[in-house]
Enzyme design. Structure first.
Site, PDB file in Angstrom:
ATOM      1  N   SER A 134     -21.666 -12.705 -21.119  1.00 50.38           N
ATOM      2  CA  SER A 134     -23.077 -13.109 -21.097  1.00 50.38           C
ATOM      3  C   SER A 134     -23.256 -14.488 -21.739  1.00 50.38           C
ATOM      4  CB  SER A 134     -23.978 -12.065 -21.765  1.00 50.38           C
ATOM      5  OG  SER A 134     -23.670 -11.924 -23.124  1.00 50.38           O
ATOM      6  N   THR A 135     -22.429 -14.804 -22.726  1.00 48.46           N
ATOM      7  CA  THR A 135     -22.580 -16.114 -23.372  1.00 48.46           C
ATOM      8  C   THR A 135     -22.171 -17.236 -22.415  1.00 48.46           C
ATOM      9  OG1 THR A 135     -22.097 -15.080 -25.487  1.00 48.46           O
ATOM     10  CG2 THR A 135     -21.933 -17.478 -25.409  1.00 48.46           C
ATOM     11  N   GLY A 161       0.844  -1.195   0.000  1.00 44.95           N
ATOM     12  CA  GLY A 161       0.000   0.000   0.000  1.00 44.95           C
ATOM     13  C   GLY A 161       0.870   1.233   0.000  1.00 44.95           C
ATOM     14  N   SER A 198     -25.771 -10.335 -24.786  1.00 43.33           N
ATOM     15  CA  SER A 198     -25.252  -9.289 -25.680  1.00 43.33           C
ATOM     16  C   SER A 198     -24.496  -9.912 -26.842  1.00 43.33           C
ATOM     17  CB  SER A 198     -24.310  -8.375 -24.901  1.00 43.33           C
ATOM     18  OG  SER A 198     -23.138  -9.093 -24.548  1.00 43.33           O
ATOM     19  N   GLY A 199     -24.018 -11.139 -26.639  1.00 44.43           N
ATOM     20  CA  GLY A 199     -23.177 -11.764 -27.652  1.00 44.43           C
ATOM     21  C   GLY A 199     -21.721 -11.714 -27.234  1.00 44.43           C
ATOM     22  N   GLY A 200     -21.447 -11.043 -26.115  1.00 41.89           N
ATOM     23  CA  GLY A 200     -20.078 -11.000 -25.599  1.00 41.89           C
ATOM     24  C   GLY A 200     -19.753 -12.269 -24.828  1.00 41.89           C
ATOM     25  N   VAL A 201     -18.476 -12.376 -24.446  1.00 42.94           N
ATOM     26  CA  VAL A 201     -18.002 -13.585 -23.765  1.00 42.94           C
ATOM     27  C   VAL A 201     -18.726 -13.799 -22.428  1.00 42.94           C
ATOM     28  CG1 VAL A 201     -15.978 -14.632 -22.684  1.00 42.94           C
ATOM     29  CG2 VAL A 201     -15.745 -13.461 -24.863  1.00 42.94           C
ATOM     30  N   LYS A 205     -11.638 -12.135 -16.018  1.00 44.57           N
ATOM     31  CA  LYS A 205     -11.925 -12.410 -17.427  1.00 44.57           C
ATOM     32  C   LYS A 205     -11.197 -13.670 -17.929  1.00 44.57           C
ATOM     33  CE  LYS A 205     -13.731 -10.506 -21.217  1.00 44.57           C
ATOM     34  NZ  LYS A 205     -15.035  -9.827 -21.272  1.00 44.57           N
ATOM     35  N   HIS A 259       7.879  -7.688  -3.913  1.00 43.27           N
ATOM     36  CA  HIS A 259       6.561  -8.124  -4.392  1.00 43.27           C
ATOM     37  C   HIS A 259       6.651  -9.484  -5.111  1.00 43.27           C
ATOM     38  CE1 HIS A 259       4.267  -4.472  -3.505  1.00 43.27           C
ATOM     39  NE2 HIS A 259       5.441  -3.876  -3.630  1.00 43.27           N
ATOM     40  N   TYR A 290       4.098  -2.896   2.466  1.00 41.75           N
ATOM     41  CA  TYR A 290       3.440  -2.213   3.587  1.00 41.75           C
ATOM     42  C   TYR A 290       2.956  -3.240   4.617  1.00 41.75           C
ATOM     43  CZ  TYR A 290       0.021   0.570   6.187  1.00 41.75           C
ATOM     44  OH  TYR A 290      -0.692   1.181   7.189  1.00 41.75           O
TER      45      TYR A 290
END
Ligand code: XMP
Length: 538
Positions: free
Chosen positions: A242-243, A57, A237-240, A394, A183, A85
């Site tokens: 929603s499909t 942070g 919608s036809g997007g990834v 995603k 990190h 942090y």
């Protein structure tokens, strides 16, 4: 959806890398999730995580308003790993000292895993079996800090150091509490994954059950229990997102799902036609039936473009346009649902980044753009949301889609925003502008495919500027619109770099657009990263 029983909680202290920690752990096959730093201890205990990671942070542990944890967290006997942090917070809690005036250390460093010869052999062995098991000496780690630890609390010892950090990694001998100044989650830390794996699998004893197949099976069971024999609609919608959501819900409840595809008039060239076609070819009769139902997925197609364009008339402001599009979408869905019997649920493809944005360390983050698919439904609709992808990133959605048998070509398509071309025509929208943009965008995407570089970029599209400039074509003066080509590389859309597309390629696309699209006499390429710009222009 219920979370798996083995899991790691990331407490977020505002690091830009918090989501990355979650993703890296999930890549190890272990479920991980984020909560704000000040999550009450009872809530943490209620979740029953196997271990906790404190993120980095930007604050200094000594500032009055720096984020602090509920200190009882150190008494619940769970393994804790503090990063940057998070390390400093642990050291401060147990009584060590942090130097506030140190110079900033940023970049790569070589890690020396300590072999303290004064230690009894058993302890050395224990250390080797711990956080740095199989981590080679002199591996590269990524530093990004100003404050640093200068003295350790009682019961702590150093387990690794770098040239500039004597306390690059520390360990509380009595408890399973560790701290790293560097990190491990970023790719520059070459053996970071191994370190995280040692913590998560060996120290926290997590089983690696976070796998697409398990997720699908558990989600199907949960949806079945939640929905029973009620009816469900899914706005497709036809997007990834929603499909994949639709297929998952269909696997659970079969015929009781009806998908609705709405053409809002803001689609790309032939988009709605292609969605329906894809649906008929791939989802209408899904074979083989990998999981439960398979069979026909019902789709209703609604052409609502007139209503959307009518309502958008006269509006120029991007936020106004987004709200109009979002509200109209709900009105159309409501109308469609009223034509169906007994619908009780609506499926939405919400993803994890949308969810954690609203619980981030800064509180609900200030609105940069209103994304219309986040924000729920009006109460009057009396529909319960089903968000089967709510816990996923995603890339995980793509893996689930693949496991469900959806083609990779489809799953790897570039993202497309809900408000569509509505936020790619700057200012007021009308049919003429939409037609120009559709053609220009089609040429750009078509050529990316022809040149085999579509998948080299994360997202690419054209934008129409309502700015006219002078040109000359043949012997005639022209006074026409400008098209912007935008292509970015990114991993998640949160930050992005402009794609260094080949100059000859850009020239070819520019020539085609000016020659073939009436109303355009100039093409420019956007060379701005995010930040400071955003990916979309509105
Ligand atoms: P920005 O422009 O915010 O975009 O850098 C990041 C990613 O989000 C997409 N985007 C949207 N998606 N509704 C959506 O569903 C929206 O209103 C919206 N605005 C941006 C954008 O295409 C990019 O992938």
């Amino acid at each position: 959806m219920d979370r798996p029983s083995d899991k790691i909680l990331i407490l977020d202290f505002g690091s830009q890398y918090s989501q990355l920690i979650v993703r890296k752990i999930r890549e190890l096959g272990v479920f991980s999730y984020i909560k704000p730093f000040n999550t009450p201890i009872d809530e943490i205990l209620g979740d029953n995580p196997n271990g906790i990671i404190f993120s980095g942070g930007p604050a200094s542990v000594y500032s009055i308003d720096s984020p602090k944890v509920d200190e009882r967290i150190f008494d619940i006997n769970l393994p804790i790993l503090g990063i940057c942090y998070g390390l400093q917070l642990i050291v401060q809690h147990f009584g060590g000292d942090i130097d506030r005036s140190a110079q900033r250390e940023f970049g790569r460093a070589e890690l020396q895993v300590s072999f303290d010869n004064d230690l009894p052999a058993t302890l050395k062995l224990k250390r080797q079996a711990g956080l740095f098991k199989d981590v080679s000496n002199n591996s590269i780690v990524w530093m990004s800090h100003s404050d640093k630890v200068v003295s350790l609390p009682k019961d702590f010892s150093v387990i690794a150091s770098t040239l500039n950090s004597d306390f690059a990694a520390v360990w509380n001998k009595k408890e399973k509490i560790f701290g790293l100044q560097f990190h491990p989650e970023v790719n520059h830390t070459t053996e970071g994954k191994k370190i995280l794996q040692n913590f998560v699998v060996d120290i926290c004893k997590c089983n690696r059950t976070w796998q697409p197949k398990n997720f699908i099976e558990n989600t199907i069971t949960e949806i079945k229990e939640k929905v029973g024999s009620d009816k469900v609609v899914c706005a497709l919608s036809g997007g990834v997102d929603s499909t994949v959501s639709a297929v998952l819900v269909h696997e659970a409840i079969g015929d009781n799902l009806t998908c609705i595809h709405i053409d809002n008039g803001l689609m790309r060239k032939d988009e709605s036609k292609n969605v329906v076609k894809f649906f008929q070819e791939n989802l209408h009769s899904r074979l083989p039936h990998r999981y439960e139902c398979g069979g026909q997925v019902k789709l209703r197609f609604v052409d609502a473009s007139k209503i959307f364009l009518e309502r958008l008339k006269g509006f120029e402001d991007p936020e106004d346009k987004r709200k109009i599009i979002g509200n109209t979408f709900i009105d159309v869905i409501e109308e469609e649902v009223s034509n169906l019997d007994d619908v009780k649920f609506l499926v939405q493809g919400t993803l994890y980044p949308d969810v954690i944005e609203s619980v981030s360390v800064k509180g609900p983050s200030s609105v940069i753009k209103t994304h219309h698919n986040v924000g729920g439904l009006p109460e009057r609709m009396k529909l319960t949301l089903i968000e089967p992808l709510r816990e996923l990133f995603k890339d995980e959605v793509r893996l689930i889609g693949k496991e469900l048998g959806i083609s990779e070509e489809f799953l790897n398509r570039h993202p497309f925003p809900g408000p569509g071309l509505g936020v790619r025509i700057l200012g007021e929208i009308d049919e003429v502008k939409l037609e120009i943009l559709r053609e220009a965008d089609f040429i750009f995407i078509n050529e990316l495919n022809n040149f085999g570089i579509y998948h080299n970029v994360w997202q690419a599209f054209a934008v129409l500027l309502p700015v006219k400039s002078v040109g000359v074509m043949g012997d005639e003066r022209t006074y026409e619109n400008t098209i912007v080509l935008r292509a970015v590389t990114s991993t998640d859309g949160m930050t992005a770099d402009w794609a260094k597309l080949d100059q000859d390629f850009l020239q070819h696309v520019s020539n085609r657009i000016v020659n073939e699209v009436r109303g355009v006499n100039r093409v420019v390429y956007d060379i701005t990263s995010k930040p400071p710009a955003t990916i979309e222009w509105e």
